[in-house]
Design an enzyme around this catalytic site. Structure first.
Site, PDB file in Angstrom:
ATOM      1  N   ASP A   8       0.952  -1.212   0.200  1.00 42.22           N
ATOM      2  CA  ASP A   8      -0.123   0.014  -0.058  1.00 42.22           C
ATOM      3  C   ASP A   8       1.083   1.163   0.055  1.00 42.22           C
ATOM      4  OD1 ASP A   8       1.089   0.297   2.744  1.00 42.22           O
ATOM      5  OD2 ASP A   8      -1.105   0.227   3.482  1.00 42.22           O
ATOM      6  N   CYS A  65       3.302  -3.037   4.104  1.00 40.11           N
ATOM      7  CA  CYS A  65       2.665  -1.791   4.401  1.00 40.11           C
ATOM      8  C   CYS A  65       3.121  -1.222   5.525  1.00 40.11           C
ATOM      9  CB  CYS A  65       1.039  -2.126   4.718  1.00 40.11           C
ATOM     10  SG  CYS A  65       0.720  -3.130   6.367  1.00 40.11           S
ATOM     11  N   THR A  67       3.015  -1.202   8.770  1.00 39.55           N
ATOM     12  CA  THR A  67       3.468  -2.125  10.023  1.00 39.55           C
ATOM     13  C   THR A  67       3.618  -3.628   9.484  1.00 39.55           C
ATOM     14  OG1 THR A  67       1.303  -2.719  10.833  1.00 39.55           O
ATOM     15  CG2 THR A  67       2.383  -0.723  11.835  1.00 39.55           C
ATOM     16  N   HIS A  98       9.718 -24.040   9.116  1.00 42.09           N
ATOM     17  CA  HIS A  98       8.935 -24.916   9.824  1.00 42.09           C
ATOM     18  C   HIS A  98       7.397 -24.572   9.711  1.00 42.09           C
ATOM     19  CE1 HIS A  98      12.096 -24.818  13.556  1.00 42.09           C
ATOM     20  NE2 HIS A  98      12.495 -25.206  12.381  1.00 42.09           N
ATOM     21  N   HIS A 133       7.380 -30.981  10.755  1.00 40.36           N
ATOM     22  CA  HIS A 133       6.544 -29.486  10.452  1.00 40.36           C
ATOM     23  C   HIS A 133       5.389 -29.945   9.378  1.00 40.36           C
ATOM     24  CE1 HIS A 133       9.799 -27.778  12.752  1.00 40.36           C
ATOM     25  NE2 HIS A 133      10.782 -28.385  11.925  1.00 40.36           N
TER      26      HIS A 133
END
Length: 147
Positions: A8, A65, A67, A98, A133
């Site tokens: 963004d 973005c 954060t 993992h 995993h």
């Protein structure tokens, strides 16, 4: 490997850094925007990238973005997506080894361009370990099939 990338307005600078990195690494990618500094809605970029990864058009996706939180939440709503919000190289490696993450989210307001490049480099070059995993990833897939 073919990667879908988008951001963004809050992730434009890091997106350009990661595109440069992928060119250096010889990784094919397609940029899905945005191309403006005015406020846009992150789901409009996260969901299409996640859908393209989920349906197999792209092997992986990268979303940026401010954060990384909004992008990761939106991407993880798409069935088959395991989007990891990562701000350090250890987590970048671990989420590939993992969790077999297929989308990486980062926050430009949280980390700088140099660290973002290193995180992406590690994430793009790390393979899934499978084994125990894979059993865990299959439990997630089984749950997704039920809802």
């Amino acid at each position: 490997m073919k990667v879908a990338i988008a951001s963004d307005h809050g992730g434009l600078n890091i997106r350009e850094e990661i595109k440069s990195l992928m060119t250096e690494m010889g990784i094919e990618f397609e940029d899905f925007g945005c191309d403006c500094t005015t406020s846009v809605d992150y789901p409009d970029y996260a969901v299409p990238v996640a859908e393209k990864v989920a349906n197999g058009e792209f092997d992986r996706g990268i979303l940026i973005c401010g954060t990384g939180i909004g992008m990761s939440i939106a991407a993880n709503k798409v069935k088959g997506i395991r989007c990891a919000l990562v701000h350090d190289t250890f987590s970048a490696q671990a989420t590939r080894e993992h969790n077999n993450s297929n989308v990486l989210a980062m926050g430009e307001r949280v980390i700088g361009a140099g660290l973002a490049r290193e995180i992406a480099r590690v994430w793009l070059s790390t393979e899934f370990l499978a084994g125990r995993h894979e059993t865990r990833i299959n439990k997630i897939k089984d749950y997704e099939e039920q809802i």
